[in-house]
Design an enzyme around this catalytic site. Sequence first.
Site, PDB file in Angstrom:
ATOM      1  CD  GLU A   1       0.174  -1.319   3.179  1.00 16.88           C
ATOM      2  OE1 GLU A   1       0.389  -2.267   2.406  1.00 16.88           O
ATOM      3  OE2 GLU A   1       0.304  -1.407   4.407  1.00 16.88           O
TER       4      GLU A   1
ATOM      5  CG  HIS B   1      -5.815  -5.746   1.407  1.00 15.22           C
ATOM      6  ND1 HIS B   1      -6.279  -6.408   2.520  1.00 15.22           N
ATOM      7  CD2 HIS B   1      -4.539  -5.384   1.696  1.00 15.22           C
ATOM      8  CE1 HIS B   1      -5.317  -6.451   3.432  1.00 15.22           C
ATOM      9  NE2 HIS B   1      -4.242  -5.842   2.947  1.00 15.22           N
ATOM     10  CD  GLU B   2      -2.279  -3.982  -0.805  1.00 15.61           C
ATOM     11  OE1 GLU B   2      -1.899  -3.243   0.124  1.00 15.61           O
ATOM     12  OE2 GLU B   2      -2.248  -5.230  -0.730  1.00 15.61           O
TER      13      GLU B   2
ATOM     14  CG  HIS C   1      -3.295  -1.132   3.805  1.00 15.65           C
ATOM     15  ND1 HIS C   1      -3.264  -1.357   5.167  1.00 15.65           N
ATOM     16  CD2 HIS C   1      -3.017  -2.329   3.228  1.00 15.65           C
ATOM     17  CE1 HIS C   1      -2.967  -2.642   5.394  1.00 15.65           C
ATOM     18  NE2 HIS C   1      -2.819  -3.247   4.227  1.00 15.65           N
TER      19      HIS C   1
ATOM     20  CD  GLU D   1      -1.904  -5.733   6.468  1.00 18.69           C
ATOM     21  OE1 GLU D   1      -2.900  -5.907   5.736  1.00 18.69           O
ATOM     22  OE2 GLU D   1      -0.894  -5.088   6.104  1.00 18.69           O
TER      23      GLU D   1
ATOM     24  CG  ASP E   1       8.566 -10.464   7.057  1.00 18.39           C
ATOM     25  OD1 ASP E   1       7.987  -9.377   6.892  1.00 18.39           O
ATOM     26  OD2 ASP E   1       8.963 -11.195   6.132  1.00 18.39           O
TER      27      ASP E   1
ATOM     28  CE1 TYR F   1      -1.464  -9.972   6.871  1.00 12.84           C
ATOM     29  CE2 TYR F   1      -2.892  -8.921   5.256  1.00 12.84           C
ATOM     30  CZ  TYR F   1      -1.632  -9.147   5.770  1.00 12.84           C
ATOM     31  OH  TYR F   1      -0.552  -8.544   5.191  1.00 12.84           O
TER      32      TYR F   1
HETATM   33  N1  BES Z   1       0.982  -4.399   3.807  1.00 13.17           N
HETATM   34  C1  BES Z   1       0.761  -5.680   3.291  1.00 13.17           C
HETATM   35  C2  BES Z   1       2.012  -6.357   2.821  1.00 13.17           C
HETATM   36  C3  BES Z   1       3.082  -6.523   3.884  1.00 13.17           C
HETATM   37  C4  BES Z   1       2.777  -6.829   5.198  1.00 13.17           C
HETATM   38  C5  BES Z   1       4.401  -6.389   3.523  1.00 13.17           C
HETATM   39  C6  BES Z   1       3.801  -6.966   6.137  1.00 13.17           C
HETATM   40  C7  BES Z   1       5.413  -6.536   4.455  1.00 13.17           C
HETATM   41  C8  BES Z   1       5.111  -6.825   5.774  1.00 13.17           C
HETATM   42  C9  BES Z   1      -0.266  -5.668   2.147  1.00 13.17           C
HETATM   43  O1  BES Z   1      -1.274  -4.747   2.322  1.00 13.17           O
HETATM   44  C10 BES Z   1      -0.936  -6.998   2.112  1.00 13.17           C
HETATM   45  O2  BES Z   1      -1.571  -7.338   3.075  1.00 13.17           O
HETATM   46  N2  BES Z   1      -0.793  -7.733   1.023  1.00 13.17           N
HETATM   47  C11 BES Z   1      -1.421  -9.024   0.842  1.00 13.17           C
HETATM   48  C12 BES Z   1      -2.629  -8.889  -0.040  1.00 13.17           C
HETATM   49  C13 BES Z   1      -3.910  -9.024   0.559  1.00 13.17           C
HETATM   50  C14 BES Z   1      -5.073  -8.960  -0.384  1.00 13.17           C
HETATM   51  C15 BES Z   1      -4.170  -9.744   1.793  1.00 13.17           C
HETATM   52  C16 BES Z   1      -0.471  -9.928   0.108  1.00 13.17           C
HETATM   53  O3  BES Z   1       0.557  -9.466  -0.359  1.00 13.17           O
HETATM   54  O4  BES Z   1      -0.756 -11.104  -0.018  1.00 13.17           O
HETATM   55 ZN    ZN Z   2      -2.554  -5.300   3.913  1.00  9.59          ZN
END
Ligand code: BES
Ligand code: ZN
Length: 618
Positions: free
Chosen positions: A286, A310-311, A314, A333, A390, A398
């Site tokens: 995002e 989703h993005e 954010h 999230e 991470d 989520y």
């Molecule tokens: N912000 C996250 C990606 C992220 C989280 C990167 C933690 C690094 C550390 C992004 O918004 C996200 O949740 N992406 C998901 C997609 C989603 C539809 C659940 C993904 O990449 O799978």
């Molecule tokens: Zn996210």
Amino acid sequence: MKKQTLLYTLFILAFNCTNKKKEASITAIYVKESHSYAKPNEAVIKHLDLDIVVDFETEVITGTASYAIENYEASEIVLDSKFLDIISTEVDGRPNNFELGSFDEQLGQALRIPISKDTKQVTVHYKTTDKTEALQWLSPQQTADKKHPFLFTQGQAILTRSWIPIQDSPQIRITYDAKVVVPKELMAVMSAENPKQKTVDGVYNFKMKQPISPYLIALAIGDLEYKAVSNRTGIYAEKSMVDKAQAEFIDMEKMVVAAEHLYGDYDWDQFDVIVLPPSFPFGGMENPRLTFATPTVIAGDKSLTSLIAHELAHSWSGNLVTNATWNDFWLNEGFTVYFEIRIMEALYGKDRANMIALIGRQDLEEAVEGFKDEPEMTKLKLDLSNKNPDDGMNSIAYDKGYLFLRTLEEKVGRDTFDAFLKNYFKTNAFSAVTTESFIDYLNSNLLEPNGITFNTKEWIYQPGIPDNQSIIISNKFENAEKTLQYYLDTKAVDISKTQDWTTQEWVHFIRNFPETVTTDDLLRLDNAFDFTNATNSHIAMVWYEQAINHDYHGNDVDQKIEDFLIRVGRRWYVSTLFKAFKKADKVDKALAIYEQSRPNYHSVTVNTIDMLLGYDKE
Ligand code: BES
Ligand code: ZN
């Protein structure tokens, strides 16, 4: 007691500073956080001027980061840095010494710069190194058009410090200006106001006027084109992708309108998406004003665009109201999944929304099961000290976060809940929230005024899923289950039942194969539905997973799996498949593929898979 004393001291400190130096506005007291060396209560960056040259030959970024700081009479300012070559520093324009602290595997090194109590500006001259974790340099072969190299950054959670020395804590907010010099056949874009065309000289100037957390500073460079979707939304992509992407994301403006209707104005002016090469390690990221996205969401039928919702969500939950520390990641999230599903419901109706919610509910079940020996990892509020943030990026933040908010919505009623959320975003806009300050806010603005009791603390601080959880039902999925059962009972495929299925129904159908399904069954289903050649990445991924689970090798599926793992670096997909190999006792096979695919992956995917497969780097 201790914490209160600290807060009190900081308050007095802040109060004294305000009194002494009327011009310095004391805006915030930062909370203790374990993923940054910065001491923002002493001296904090407020604005970044970045001036960098990007060299694709040597794969090095060289440049200068200058900071306007707010200084509470500190004697040093501490920045985070990791794998950076710090060349020199200046304080208020004069050369100064600096000190790099000892190296920590997760955090990198503290960069300590002595300052005087009225220092306002600090400058760092630096270079990135080949160990940088944020950057992925791609050869032309790894791009869609195969003609030019590509570079993108990934800052979240604590990687920004590996390409810019910075106070890398999400509770800190900065504005930034950047000058970026790139080879003139390429275009640069950032999480900022962006160009719509290439410049003649490869020099790009950016301005980000809204204050953002450092993990949201982002840069991508490639042979890019821009196509508008509406007057405030559009697509950046390589030439061969841009029309496809524009068609896929044609509902972007409608999504922004729906989101604004739910929870208030979009505060970032522009909402663009850049479609990156397939090695991008996430589905989406995002980055403000410019979401980074994987090309694997381009299915040709808009079926995976909940990722864009989703993005976009954010832009409120995360970018506007930000988790203060990575232990509060669920605030980013969980709220975003809730908001995403509300946007999807507004655009496409309850059936679609409930299918997405139910897929998440099943992922959550699997995650809770997977953590049965570490139940503390199933709490919403985590303790990630001494861990990589991470580790908190899993279905708990989520989907348990989502389930908590959905349950709360059902308890208080949708209208009341929406009014509450709208106010929450407005009141806390451009600031950081801890789990505790959220609970206070919830009690005083939703629960107490409405005389409602709710087991908030159980949801947030206890492992597992509370009994009062909302039950998600999908008729569409019940039908998919019936169709599967019909096949299992009769071994006959009734194509008429599946004609109008969406991706979500297919995913549900495939994921629900029983343990006892045979390779003959898989071959029959594959021949009927051509799963092995699915062009939809989500359907392909769950099918490959079943193929691995059940030792199925029909229709050249092994080759397809291998090609997929070499081409796609999206961590969720890749780790699902490597996990399946591991579970099926085929680590050798997995390692043989990984040996080829690893050079194509971004560091965040590499780290996860190295660990999963016990890959020996030497
Ligand atoms: N912000 C996250 C990606 C992220 C989280 C990167 C933690 C690094 C550390 C992004 O918004 C996200 O949740 N992406 C998901 C997609 C989603 C539809 C659940 C993904 O990449 O799978
Ligand atoms: Zn996210």
